[in-house]
Scaffold this active site. Sequence first.
Site, PDB file in Angstrom:
ATOM      1  N   THR A  75     -38.249   9.149  19.469  1.00  0.00           N
ATOM      2  CA  THR A  75     -37.447   8.031  18.999  1.00  0.00           C
ATOM      3  C   THR A  75     -36.959   7.189  20.168  1.00  0.00           C
ATOM      4  OG1 THR A  75     -36.767   9.377  17.171  1.00  0.00           O
ATOM      5  CG2 THR A  75     -35.215   7.692  17.830  1.00  0.00           C
ATOM      6  N   ARG A 108     -39.796  12.304   3.701  1.00  0.00           N
ATOM      7  CA  ARG A 108     -38.744  12.822   4.593  1.00  0.00           C
ATOM      8  C   ARG A 108     -38.117  11.692   5.439  1.00  0.00           C
ATOM      9  NH1 ARG A 108     -37.624  12.789  10.322  1.00  0.00           N
ATOM     10  NH2 ARG A 108     -36.516  14.695  10.853  1.00  0.00           N
ATOM     11  N   GLY A 136     -35.237  11.190   8.630  1.00  0.00           N
ATOM     12  CA  GLY A 136     -34.473  11.925   9.643  1.00  0.00           C
ATOM     13  C   GLY A 136     -33.070  11.372   9.835  1.00  0.00           C
ATOM     14  N   ASP A 137     -32.506  11.681  10.992  1.00  0.00           N
ATOM     15  CA  ASP A 137     -31.120  11.293  11.284  1.00  0.00           C
ATOM     16  C   ASP A 137     -30.988   9.849  11.767  1.00  0.00           C
ATOM     17  OD1 ASP A 137     -32.641  12.165  13.561  1.00  0.00           O
ATOM     18  OD2 ASP A 137     -30.809  11.972  14.751  1.00  0.00           O
ATOM     19  N   THR A 159     -31.634  11.534  19.495  1.00  0.00           N
ATOM     20  CA  THR A 159     -33.053  11.843  19.300  1.00  0.00           C
ATOM     21  C   THR A 159     -33.232  13.359  19.273  1.00  0.00           C
ATOM     22  OG1 THR A 159     -35.278  11.676  20.223  1.00  0.00           O
ATOM     23  CG2 THR A 159     -33.475  11.592  21.809  1.00  0.00           C
ATOM     24  N   THR A 161     -34.493  16.954  16.599  1.00  0.00           N
ATOM     25  CA  THR A 161     -34.792  17.446  15.246  1.00  0.00           C
ATOM     26  C   THR A 161     -33.733  16.916  14.275  1.00  0.00           C
ATOM     27  OG1 THR A 161     -33.683  19.411  16.053  1.00  0.00           O
ATOM     28  CG2 THR A 161     -36.035  19.595  15.668  1.00  0.00           C
ATOM     29  N   GLY A 162     -34.118  15.871  13.555  1.00  0.00           N
ATOM     30  CA  GLY A 162     -33.165  15.122  12.750  1.00  0.00           C
ATOM     31  C   GLY A 162     -32.337  15.966  11.795  1.00  0.00           C
TER      32      GLY A 162
HETATM   33  N1  ASP Z   1     -34.622  12.244  15.289  1.00  0.00           N
HETATM   34  C1  ASP Z   1     -35.865  11.745  14.791  1.00  0.00           C
HETATM   35  C2  ASP Z   1     -36.090  12.267  13.404  1.00  0.00           C
HETATM   36  O1  ASP Z   1     -35.730  13.388  13.127  1.00  0.00           O
HETATM   37  C3  ASP Z   1     -37.045  12.155  15.622  1.00  0.00           C
HETATM   38  C4  ASP Z   1     -36.894  11.899  17.088  1.00  0.00           C
HETATM   39  O2  ASP Z   1     -35.807  11.770  17.601  1.00  0.00           O
HETATM   40  O3  ASP Z   1     -37.917  11.801  17.749  1.00  0.00           O
HETATM   41  O4  ASP Z   1     -36.663  11.552  12.622  1.00  0.00           O
END
Ligand code: ASP
Length: 359
Positions: A223, A251, A253-254, A274, A276-277
């Site tokens: 990200t 899905r 993410g965050d 950035t 694991t969301g």
């Molecule tokens: N945080 C992002 C997500 O979970 C992925 C990332 O940071 O690369 O979608």
Amino acid sequence: MKSMAGIPILALMAAAAISSAAQTPHEAQPPHRWAIVLHGGAGVIERASMDPKTEAAYRASLKEAIEAGAKVLDGGGSSLDAIEASIHILEDDPLFNAGRGAVFTADGRNELDAAIMDGATLKAGAVAGVTRTRHPISLARAVMEKSQWVMLSGDGADAFAAHVGLEQVDPSFFFTERRWQSLVRELKKEGLPIPPRPAGAPPAPEAWNDSLPEPPDAHKYGTVGVVALDRQGNIAAGTSTGGLTAKRWGRIGDSPIIGAGTYASNQSCAVSATGTGEYFIRLGVAREICNLVYFRHMRVQQAADEVIHKELDAIHGDGGVIAITPDGQMAWSFNTSGMFRARIAEGGKLEIGVYNDEP
Ligand code: ASP
């Protein structure tokens, strides 16, 4: 001569002239020094497995992107404008998992998420699962500024982008061979079927030889995000992503979730995350850091470290954040082996980092 609220226009003009004449050039200069921090994703990024050409390319891209934002701030532009300028460059850069170069879903699509938040007003805009808007960060900003909502998703979000005149592209615009090959690898690992190459993608190469080879998991995440402080003393945060490789079932993410991957308030700080969301959503990471600054009066570096190295570690999440405060503190914190990052403040020196053993 027309008047406003019964006050003759000439009187209003005279009052404006007096108030601007009363300011000396020195007083007219706002007291804040600008500052900007940027990330380009965190993950397994190790010196031993990083090709020197690839590393140099990342560093050059980070430099170009942060300089674009710094230029806006130096010219007196707003933190929101600086964020958009930097993120446009990263969204167009195939090295990063945002815009062109985004990772693929399990069914072979690029579904993009983004959010932006204005610390001065607490206004925010976010989009999830867009497939046709070239610059999702600008769409998030349009949602903030031109709609009564905070978050739009899917086809509706793309339709809104077209409605407000943002550039639309064929979904194949976002295709890169490198991300396609990562998807194929990931699906094989998970034992899932490999979808056909997307319509409009270039024909499959005979043999895939990446000219800028990356460590295999460097872009499990990837990200991009920017936080900035402008000369008016306002902070803001923005994040843009393709999410996670082989994500399924719509899905999200965050990154586009206000308070999880993106948050800004002039009362505390601005954060972009950035990693694991799912873990960042559960902890409300971005807002959690700002709460520590606001309620516990922590320095922003301490607050970011507390959340990443204690709370996120405790639930086995991985990733990182960048943060900034209205008084010019800049921070980054991550629990992975690397995070692509850069920062600079007015009159200061540009810092660019990749690995966790750099300052
Ligand atoms: N945080 C992002 C997500 O979970 C992925 C990332 O940071 O690369 O979608």
